[in-house]
Structure formats: structure tokens, C-alpha cells
Write a protein that holds these residues in place. Structure first.
Motif: not given
Length: 89
Positions: A9-13, A2-7
């Protein structure tokens, strides 16, 4: 995970602008619905074909959006930037 997915998404954003994110969303919707239509058409072919109309609509929206943003960028935004630079000097 989950943390890698959030990371991700943050990088993509942070990396892409809102126009690019919107275009990528259209492409993701097209891909997901195409796979869904393929799976559904194994059971009910007519329904699978009808779902592909959604893909066609999303593809048209993708193309219209791309053309509109390109025209806006080339016709308006570049001219606004050049006039702003002239005023500063």
C-alpha cells in the motif's frame, strides 16, 4: 503478511497520483461487486441481477471520471503549464 500488505500500500500510494488511485478504486469495486453478484445469483438470480446495476453505475462513474479528467488535463492543465513556462522565461 500484514507487513508486506502495508509495504504494498505504501508503494502504491507513492507510485500513483490521486486520479489514478481513484480510477483503480472504481475498477476494484466493479470487480468485487461483479463476483459478489455472481455468487448471489446462484441463490437468488433476481437479486444478483439487481446487484449488477451497481456495477453498471460504477462503470458509468469510471467512464465519466476518466473523460472528465482527460478533458481537464488536455484543456486546462496543459495550457496552465505552458503559460507558467512563458512567464518564467
Amino acid at each position: 503478511m500484514f507487513e508486506s500488505f502495508v509495504l504494498f500500500l505504501n508503494n502504491w500510494n507513492a507510485k500513483y497520483g490521486e486520479r489514478q488511485k481513484l480510477q483503480q478504486l472504481y475498477l476494484a469495486i466493479i470487480a468485487v461487486v461483479t463476483v459478489l453478484a455472481g455468487l448471489v445469483s446462484l441463490v437468488r438470480p433476481r437479486l444478483g441481477h439487481n446487484i449488477m446495476y451497481i456495477v453498471g453505475a460504477a462503470l458509468v462513474a469510471f467512464l465519466v471520471n476518466a473523460i472528465a479528467w482527460h478533458l481537464l488535463h488536455s484543456a486546462v492543465l496543459l495550457k496552465l503549464g505552458s503559460t507558467a513556462r512563458k512567464r518564467r522565461s
